[in-house]
Motif scaffolding. Sequence first.
Motif, PDB file in Angstrom:
ATOM      1  N   THR A 185       5.543  -3.163 -21.054  1.00  0.00           N
ATOM      2  CA  THR A 185       4.673  -2.694 -19.987  1.00  0.00           C
ATOM      3  C   THR A 185       3.618  -3.762 -19.756  1.00  0.00           C
ATOM      4  OG1 THR A 185       5.025  -0.406 -20.686  1.00  0.00           O
ATOM      5  CG2 THR A 185       3.143  -0.829 -19.245  1.00  0.00           C
ATOM      6  N   VAL A 186       3.441  -4.150 -18.500  1.00  0.00           N
ATOM      7  CA  VAL A 186       2.482  -5.194 -18.151  1.00  0.00           C
ATOM      8  C   VAL A 186       1.510  -4.620 -17.123  1.00  0.00           C
ATOM      9  CG1 VAL A 186       2.171  -7.529 -17.261  1.00  0.00           C
ATOM     10  CG2 VAL A 186       4.273  -6.950 -18.488  1.00  0.00           C
ATOM     11  N   GLU A 187       0.230  -4.746 -17.425  1.00  0.00           N
ATOM     12  CA  GLU A 187      -0.816  -4.342 -16.485  1.00  0.00           C
ATOM     13  C   GLU A 187      -1.539  -5.601 -16.029  1.00  0.00           C
ATOM     14  OE1 GLU A 187      -4.847  -2.508 -17.490  1.00  0.00           O
ATOM     15  OE2 GLU A 187      -3.626  -0.763 -16.959  1.00  0.00           O
ATOM     16  N   TYR A 188      -1.655  -5.784 -14.716  1.00  0.00           N
ATOM     17  CA  TYR A 188      -2.252  -7.012 -14.178  1.00  0.00           C
ATOM     18  C   TYR A 188      -3.030  -6.721 -12.907  1.00  0.00           C
ATOM     19  CZ  TYR A 188       1.682  -6.910 -10.918  1.00  0.00           C
ATOM     20  OH  TYR A 188       2.583  -6.534  -9.961  1.00  0.00           O
ATOM     21  N   ASP A 189      -3.891  -7.674 -12.517  1.00  0.00           N
ATOM     22  CA  ASP A 189      -4.686  -7.545 -11.301  1.00  0.00           C
ATOM     23  C   ASP A 189      -3.791  -7.674 -10.077  1.00  0.00           C
ATOM     24  OD1 ASP A 189      -6.991  -7.386 -12.822  1.00  0.00           O
ATOM     25  OD2 ASP A 189      -7.400  -9.527 -12.691  1.00  0.00           O
ATOM     26  N   ASN A 225      -5.895 -11.375 -16.068  1.00  0.00           N
ATOM     27  CA  ASN A 225      -5.656 -11.428 -17.502  1.00  0.00           C
ATOM     28  C   ASN A 225      -4.722 -10.268 -17.847  1.00  0.00           C
ATOM     29  OD1 ASN A 225      -5.838 -12.094 -20.177  1.00  0.00           O
ATOM     30  ND2 ASN A 225      -7.826 -11.102 -20.481  1.00  0.00           N
ATOM     31  N   PRO A 226      -3.402 -10.477 -17.744  1.00  0.00           N
ATOM     32  CA  PRO A 226      -2.473  -9.357 -17.937  1.00  0.00           C
ATOM     33  C   PRO A 226      -2.515  -8.820 -19.368  1.00  0.00           C
ATOM     34  CG  PRO A 226      -1.279 -11.423 -17.784  1.00  0.00           C
ATOM     35  CD  PRO A 226      -2.712 -11.736 -17.504  1.00  0.00           C
ATOM     36  N   LYS A 227      -2.293  -7.512 -19.480  1.00  0.00           N
ATOM     37  CA  LYS A 227      -2.207  -6.859 -20.784  1.00  0.00           C
ATOM     38  C   LYS A 227      -0.751  -6.453 -20.998  1.00  0.00           C
ATOM     39  CE  LYS A 227      -6.870  -5.108 -20.601  1.00  0.00           C
ATOM     40  NZ  LYS A 227      -7.690  -3.961 -20.287  1.00  0.00           N
ATOM     41  N   TYR A 228      -0.209  -6.829 -22.153  1.00  0.00           N
ATOM     42  CA  TYR A 228       1.190  -6.557 -22.483  1.00  0.00           C
ATOM     43  C   TYR A 228       1.263  -5.506 -23.583  1.00  0.00           C
ATOM     44  CZ  TYR A 228       2.310 -10.833 -19.968  1.00  0.00           C
ATOM     45  OH  TYR A 228       2.454 -11.797 -18.993  1.00  0.00           O
ATOM     46  N   LYS A 229       2.192  -4.592 -23.415  1.00  0.00           N
ATOM     47  CA  LYS A 229       2.514  -3.643 -24.481  1.00  0.00           C
ATOM     48  C   LYS A 229       4.021  -3.761 -24.700  1.00  0.00           C
ATOM     49  CE  LYS A 229       2.449   1.204 -25.750  1.00  0.00           C
ATOM     50  NZ  LYS A 229       2.284   2.572 -25.270  1.00  0.00           N
ATOM     51  N   LEU A 230       4.398  -4.320 -25.853  1.00  0.00           N
ATOM     52  CA  LEU A 230       5.806  -4.544 -26.172  1.00  0.00           C
ATOM     53  C   LEU A 230       6.151  -3.679 -27.375  1.00  0.00           C
ATOM     54  CD1 LEU A 230       5.568  -8.416 -25.910  1.00  0.00           C
ATOM     55  CD2 LEU A 230       6.523  -6.894 -24.205  1.00  0.00           C
ATOM     56  N   TYR A 282       9.018  -8.470  -7.202  1.00  0.00           N
ATOM     57  CA  TYR A 282       9.445  -9.728  -7.814  1.00  0.00           C
ATOM     58  C   TYR A 282       9.037  -9.772  -9.289  1.00  0.00           C
ATOM     59  CZ  TYR A 282      10.075 -14.709  -8.633  1.00  0.00           C
ATOM     60  OH  TYR A 282      10.467 -15.912  -9.144  1.00  0.00           O
ATOM     61  N   ALA A 283       7.808  -9.363  -9.581  1.00  0.00           N
ATOM     62  CA  ALA A 283       7.346  -9.330 -10.972  1.00  0.00           C
ATOM     63  C   ALA A 283       8.198  -8.371 -11.800  1.00  0.00           C
ATOM     64  CB  ALA A 283       5.873  -8.923 -11.029  1.00  0.00           C
ATOM     65  N   GLN A 284       8.554  -7.226 -11.229  1.00  0.00           N
ATOM     66  CA  GLN A 284       9.411  -6.250 -11.922  1.00  0.00           C
ATOM     67  C   GLN A 284      10.780  -6.860 -12.219  1.00  0.00           C
ATOM     68  OE1 GLN A 284       8.743  -2.878 -12.750  1.00  0.00           O
ATOM     69  NE2 GLN A 284      10.698  -2.935 -13.791  1.00  0.00           N
ATOM     70  N   SER A 285      11.325  -7.581 -11.264  1.00  0.00           N
ATOM     71  CA  SER A 285      12.630  -8.211 -11.432  1.00  0.00           C
ATOM     72  C   SER A 285      12.600  -9.292 -12.515  1.00  0.00           C
ATOM     73  CB  SER A 285      13.084  -8.803 -10.101  1.00  0.00           C
ATOM     74  OG  SER A 285      14.296  -9.478 -10.237  1.00  0.00           O
ATOM     75  N   VAL A 286      11.570 -10.115 -12.507  1.00  0.00           N
ATOM     76  CA  VAL A 286      11.446 -11.165 -13.518  1.00  0.00           C
ATOM     77  C   VAL A 286      11.262 -10.540 -14.903  1.00  0.00           C
ATOM     78  CG1 VAL A 286       9.942 -13.029 -14.346  1.00  0.00           C
ATOM     79  CG2 VAL A 286      10.618 -12.927 -11.944  1.00  0.00           C
ATOM     80  N   LEU A 287      10.444  -9.489 -14.993  1.00  0.00           N
ATOM     81  CA  LEU A 287      10.238  -8.810 -16.277  1.00  0.00           C
ATOM     82  C   LEU A 287      11.538  -8.207 -16.786  1.00  0.00           C
ATOM     83  CD1 LEU A 287       8.318  -7.853 -18.516  1.00  0.00           C
ATOM     84  CD2 LEU A 287       7.859  -5.834 -17.116  1.00  0.00           C
ATOM     85  N   GLN A 288      12.318  -7.586 -15.909  1.00  0.00           N
ATOM     86  CA  GLN A 288      13.584  -6.993 -16.339  1.00  0.00           C
ATOM     87  C   GLN A 288      14.552  -8.069 -16.831  1.00  0.00           C
ATOM     88  OE1 GLN A 288      14.250  -3.547 -16.464  1.00  0.00           O
ATOM     89  NE2 GLN A 288      15.904  -4.320 -17.724  1.00  0.00           N
ATOM     90  N   GLN A 342       7.496 -15.719 -19.314  1.00  0.00           N
ATOM     91  CA  GLN A 342       8.287 -15.545 -18.097  1.00  0.00           C
ATOM     92  C   GLN A 342       7.479 -14.863 -16.991  1.00  0.00           C
ATOM     93  OE1 GLN A 342      11.551 -16.706 -17.463  1.00  0.00           O
ATOM     94  NE2 GLN A 342      10.895 -17.832 -19.266  1.00  0.00           N
ATOM     95  N   THR A 343       6.590 -13.959 -17.358  1.00  0.00           N
ATOM     96  CA  THR A 343       5.836 -13.213 -16.350  1.00  0.00           C
ATOM     97  C   THR A 343       4.456 -13.793 -16.076  1.00  0.00           C
ATOM     98  OG1 THR A 343       5.044 -11.698 -18.054  1.00  0.00           O
ATOM     99  CG2 THR A 343       7.021 -11.044 -16.839  1.00  0.00           C
ATOM    100  N   LYS A 344       3.991 -14.702 -16.932  1.00  0.00           N
ATOM    101  CA  LYS A 344       2.626 -15.233 -16.814  1.00  0.00           C
ATOM    102  C   LYS A 344       2.358 -15.884 -15.457  1.00  0.00           C
ATOM    103  CE  LYS A 344       1.444 -17.495 -20.366  1.00  0.00           C
ATOM    104  NZ  LYS A 344       1.243 -18.535 -21.381  1.00  0.00           N
ATOM    105  N   ALA A 345       3.305 -16.609 -14.913  1.00  0.00           N
ATOM    106  CA  ALA A 345       3.093 -17.312 -13.651  1.00  0.00           C
ATOM    107  C   ALA A 345       3.145 -16.380 -12.442  1.00  0.00           C
ATOM    108  CB  ALA A 345       4.147 -18.405 -13.485  1.00  0.00           C
ATOM    109  N   ILE A 346       3.628 -15.173 -12.637  1.00  0.00           N
ATOM    110  CA  ILE A 346       3.828 -14.257 -11.518  1.00  0.00           C
ATOM    111  C   ILE A 346       2.733 -13.208 -11.427  1.00  0.00           C
ATOM    112  CG2 ILE A 346       5.420 -12.542 -10.572  1.00  0.00           C
ATOM    113  CD1 ILE A 346       7.560 -14.195 -12.175  1.00  0.00           C
TER     114      ILE A 346
END
Length: 193
Positions: free
Chosen positions: A155-159, A88-93, A45-51, A80-84
């Motif tokens: 790229t999102v890295e999260y717990d 503390n997610p790390k983003y690489k854009l 689901y997180a992958q789908s929302v990110l895409q 968009q991905t924060k709620a999913i």
Amino acid sequence: MRVPGSLLRRILLEERGATLPEFAVVAPTFLVLLFGIFDIGQAMYAQSVLQGAMQDAGRDAGLESGPDQLEQIDQYVRDQTKAIVFGNPKYKLERVNYKSFNDVGRPEDFEDKNSNGTYDDDECFWDENDSGEWESDVGKAGVGGAKDVAVYTATVEYDRVFPLWKLIGLPEKNTITASTSLRNQPYGPQGTR
């Protein structure tokens, strides 16, 4: 003390208390399976929302006003991905631009003197992205200009949500990646290389 045969036979044939031991054997396996399904489902689901967020962000960045709004566009992807995603997610854009779709992922041309199929330090090359050195990708950083092809990757890295990773040796963090490739709108002259 001897147990009479009829009492022993009754104990062995008794079925009323069998549910609890059966549940004790089945429950851990069932819970691991259930948590695994939830963990995979959450990641999908997180992958789908990110895409989906990447598709929207790529279209917005390809407009004439896009280069001036990159921080807001990046923040939209994070929101968009924060709620999913959890913790503390790390983003690489990152954005890379090309002259055409044919150039995406293409290495810079070089003169292969020894015919080994790979670039060696002593070989001449055409510096297509003006970096001063040979690179395996001709792209330039940024969104480029009008009619350039922009590849936007997140790229999102999260717990992980469920503690299943401890039981089966998975890493504590999950990583998802999405990207989109779109041609910028023809709002002016194409970027120079």
